[in-house]
Design an enzyme around this catalytic site. Structure first.
Site, mmCIF file in Angstrom:
data_model
loop_
_atom_site.group_PDB
_atom_site.id
_atom_site.type_symbol
_atom_site.label_atom_id
_atom_site.label_comp_id
_atom_site.label_asym_id
_atom_site.label_seq_id
_atom_site.Cartn_x
_atom_site.Cartn_y
_atom_site.Cartn_z
ATOM 1 N N ALA A 71 83.694 53.696 35.211
ATOM 2 C CA ALA A 71 82.727 52.821 34.544
ATOM 3 C C ALA A 71 82.984 52.749 33.043
ATOM 4 O O ALA A 71 82.690 51.741 32.415
ATOM 5 C CB ALA A 71 81.311 53.314 34.825
ATOM 6 N N HIS A 201 82.743 58.204 41.196
ATOM 7 C CA HIS A 201 82.250 59.583 41.355
ATOM 8 C C HIS A 201 80.743 59.723 41.255
ATOM 9 O O HIS A 201 80.207 60.816 41.440
ATOM 10 C CB HIS A 201 82.972 60.550 40.396
ATOM 11 C CG HIS A 201 82.608 60.405 38.952
ATOM 12 N ND1 HIS A 201 82.062 61.427 38.228
ATOM 13 C CD2 HIS A 201 82.726 59.376 38.103
ATOM 14 C CE1 HIS A 201 81.876 61.032 36.974
ATOM 15 N NE2 HIS A 201 82.273 59.774 36.880
ATOM 16 N N CYS A 325 78.016 63.742 28.431
ATOM 17 C CA CYS A 325 79.003 63.409 27.406
ATOM 18 C C CYS A 325 78.588 63.907 26.037
ATOM 19 O O CYS A 325 79.415 64.153 25.181
ATOM 20 C CB CYS A 325 79.202 61.905 27.344
ATOM 21 S SG CYS A 325 79.177 61.160 28.954
#
Ligand code: PMP
Length: 381
Positions: A71, A201, A325
């Site tokens: 993505a 995922h 992240c």
């Protein structure tokens, strides 16, 4: 204590049935999907099946599927691709709660003077009001990017209503649907979305796979990030990752077949997790509008308990704080701040995200673990 994984929004485990679909390609097949000999044609046929499966999951056309490495790449392709191809339209609108793979390319484009960026604010519930977007959009806007569901809170955006207003201004609507597909129905054609990003995922498929799915017209308004042999309608050159794509297709098919029953089951577990924690721990509150939220996600604030310490004390039960992240930095979650939470509240918030293989006994273990961790952390203050 057994390991418990409640971090599906960061990455979901590979479904063994996906593994099974990929194995023959990994071990027994050869050929470049672009080659015209029979070996190549076999690979291309497998890729075409996957294209149909991915398109079906998002309500798009198979010919509109551009396979990517995930993505992140799909989001970069949508935003940078639209900005580079835009003629005359120099503005870009991005919601305040987007994933870094939308927010950062948007900022990168603005810093280089390639677009003028306007950020669409969200409500305290964490969603975009269509009217807030409408105030900003105009005929100088190339692309608007609003995610389907937020990764940290699970809060859903009114994408169809936003699409109408974006189209009245002649702009493209890009929707990062990474967290929503496979959990709730999504139909890009019915919602009027031009470009959709998704990731393997997050739907129990292989990591390093994903897609940007677009209408013919929207894909025609993009420049590629990668130039080369002209694969994927010229939008993503590079020999295809056939095994990964087949795995992505299998994961998409399973997600489409099972999302309804899975979401109902997982929703019950998530509600039980929240109810049990509210009963056992004082000072728990939920972040984000709980009336419009993914069934698998809960973002909880434990007042007076530092979330990083809570998470560390919950090991081997895995949860997360902020988005994966931004973990490792000491910044509070930008999503929670955009919703108006204080720094203190953001630093006390923990995300629980459940999924296909989560069991009731795992939820009970997580409740015990979180309750004990919060008590311990509070006692140390
Ligand atoms: N968008 C959202 C909403 C996400 O949650 C993530 C994964 N954290 C991504 C994009 C990036 O996906 P990928 O790992 O496939 O690049």
């Amino acid at each position: 204590m057994n390991e418990v994984y409640l971090d599906y929004n960061a990455s979901a485990p590979l479904d063994p049935r996906v593994d099974e679909a990929m194995m023959p390609i990994l071990t027994g097949s050869v050929g470049n999907a672009s080659s015209v000999h029979r070996f190549g044609r076999r690979q291309a046929a497998a890729v075409d099946d996957a294209r149909g499966q991915v398109a079906a999951l998002v309500g798009g056309r198979a010919s509109g599927v551009v396979f990517t490495s995930g993505a992140t790449e799909a989001n970069n392709l949508a935003l940078r691709g639209a900005a580079e191809a835009a003629e005359g339209r120099r503005r870009m609108l991005v919601s305040a709660v987007e994933h870094a793979s939308v927010a950062r390319p948007a900022r990168w484009l603005a810093e280089r003077g390639l677009v003028k960026l306007d950020v669409i604010e969200v409500t305290s519930g964490g969603f975009v009001e269509p009217a807030a977007m409408e105030q900003l959009v105009g005929d100088d806007v190339a692309v608007v990017s609003v995610m389907a569901a937020n990764s940290e809170t699970g809060v859903l955006n009114p994408v169809a209503e936003i699409a109408e207003r974006v189209h009245s201004a002649g702009a493209l609507l890009h929707c990062d649907a990474t967290q929503l597909v496979g959990r709730l129905p999504f139909d890009m054609a019915a919602a009027g979305v031009d470009l959709v990003s998704m990731s393997g995922h997050k739907i129990c498929g292989p990591g390093g796979t994903g897609a940007l799915v677009g209408t013919r017209q929207a894909l025609g308004r993009l420049e590629p990030l990668l130039h080369g042999g002209g694969h994927e309608r010229g939008l993503r050159s590079g020999s295809l990752n056939v095994a990964g794509i087949v795995g992505l297709g299998a994961a998409a098919r399973l997600a489409l077949d099972e999302r309804e029953s899975e979401s109902a089951r997982v929703g019950v577990l998530r509600d039980r997790l929240v109810a049990e924690l509210e009963a056992r721990v004082e000072g728990v509150s939920q972040n984000g509008d709980t009336a419009r939220r993914l069934p698998n996600t809960a973002n909880l604030r434990f007042a007076g308990a530092d979330a990083e310490a809570v998470m560390a004390n919950m090991d081997p039960v895995a949860v997360s704080i902020g988005s994966a992240c931004s973990t490792g930095s000491i910044e509070p979650s930008a999503v929670l701040l955009a919703m108006g939470l204080s720094h203190e509240a953001a630093f006390e918030s923990v995300r629980f995200s459940l999924g296909r293989f989560t069991t009731a006994s795992e939820v009970d273990t997580a409740v015990q673990s979180a309750a004990a961790a919060v008590e311990r952390v509070r006692s140390l203050v």
